[in-house]
Design a protein around this motif. Structure first.
Motif, PDB file in Angstrom:
ATOM      1  N   THR A   1       0.822  -1.210   0.000  1.00  0.00           N
ATOM      2  CA  THR A   1       0.000   0.000   0.000  1.00  0.00           C
ATOM      3  C   THR A   1       0.852   1.254   0.000  1.00  0.00           C
ATOM      4  N   VAL A   2       1.945   1.245   0.740  1.00  0.00           N
ATOM      5  CA  VAL A   2       2.790   2.431   0.800  1.00  0.00           C
ATOM      6  C   VAL A   2       3.785   2.456  -0.357  1.00  0.00           C
ATOM      7  N   ALA A   3       4.447   1.344  -0.618  1.00  0.00           N
ATOM      8  CA  ALA A   3       5.529   1.328  -1.612  1.00  0.00           C
ATOM      9  C   ALA A   3       5.040   1.623  -3.020  1.00  0.00           C
ATOM     10  N   PHE A   4       3.892   1.138  -3.395  1.00  0.00           N
ATOM     11  CA  PHE A   4       3.404   1.373  -4.746  1.00  0.00           C
ATOM     12  C   PHE A   4       2.879   2.782  -4.947  1.00  0.00           C
ATOM     13  N   SER A   5       2.752   3.538  -3.877  1.00  0.00           N
ATOM     14  CA  SER A   5       2.258   4.905  -4.018  1.00  0.00           C
ATOM     15  C   SER A   5       3.384   5.937  -3.983  1.00  0.00           C
TER      16      SER A   5
ATOM     17  N   LEU B   1       8.102  11.388   3.460  1.00  0.00           N
ATOM     18  CA  LEU B   1       8.767  10.079   3.416  1.00  0.00           C
ATOM     19  C   LEU B   1      10.231  10.176   3.828  1.00  0.00           C
ATOM     20  N   TRP B   2      10.929  11.203   3.358  1.00  0.00           N
ATOM     21  CA  TRP B   2      12.332  11.363   3.760  1.00  0.00           C
ATOM     22  C   TRP B   2      12.437  11.591   5.270  1.00  0.00           C
ATOM     23  N   ALA B   3      11.545  12.408   5.816  1.00  0.00           N
ATOM     24  CA  ALA B   3      11.570  12.675   7.254  1.00  0.00           C
ATOM     25  C   ALA B   3      11.326  11.394   8.048  1.00  0.00           C
TER      26      ALA B   3
END
Length: 146
Positions: A48-52, A126-128
């Motif tokens: 769910t997270v990686a594909f977005s 995401l970086w944070a």
């Protein structure tokens, strides 16, 4: 022909209800499904997270720099420095709070999907979160061993 799926569920429930050896059916269920359930949760969460993730926007210098500032400042320092009067355990407590960012990935993804934040803001977030997720276990182990 012999009934519905509800009848089958009823019979299965009644079969397990008759066994009363210290929640033995629950123990067997957990033992049999724990490994599969754990992997399915990991796959579902990562998919769910990686594909977005917008890779082109995530790898931009602007997102990296702003995410670094957000990761080191609000994600890490505010938690580490929040307990100055806790005595010797202040850094242990602070770093324990830093590692609580896994759910934030899902919140960020849902916010981006709902249109509340754009791709650039999502990449910064995401970086944070990556800073907090990667640094927290290693530093927490170090301060805990002191």
């Amino acid at each position: 022909f012999l009934g519905t799926h509800l009848w089958g569920c009823f019979i299965a429930g009644m079969s397990f209800a008759c066994i009363d050896k210290h929640q033995w059916p629950h123990h067997v269920w957990v033992k049999q499904t724990k490994r599969a359930t754990t992997w399915m949760i990991r796959i579902f969460f990562s998919a769910t997270v990686a594909f977005s993730i917008p890779v082109s926007s995530l790898l931009s210098i602007d997102a990296f720099l702003k995410g670094s500032v957000m990761g080191i400042g609000p994600c890490i320092l505010t938690k580490v420095l929040c307990a100055p009067f806790m005595g010797d355990a202040k850094f242990v407590i602070g770093w324990a709070m830093v590692g609580r960012g896994e759910f934030a990935y899902l919140i960020a993804q849902v916010s981006q999907a709902a249109g509340l934040i754009d791709q650039a803001t999502f990449s910064i977030c995401l970086w944070a979160l990556l800073y907090a997720t990667i640094l927290a276990p290693f530093v927490f182990r170090t301060v805990l061993n002191r």
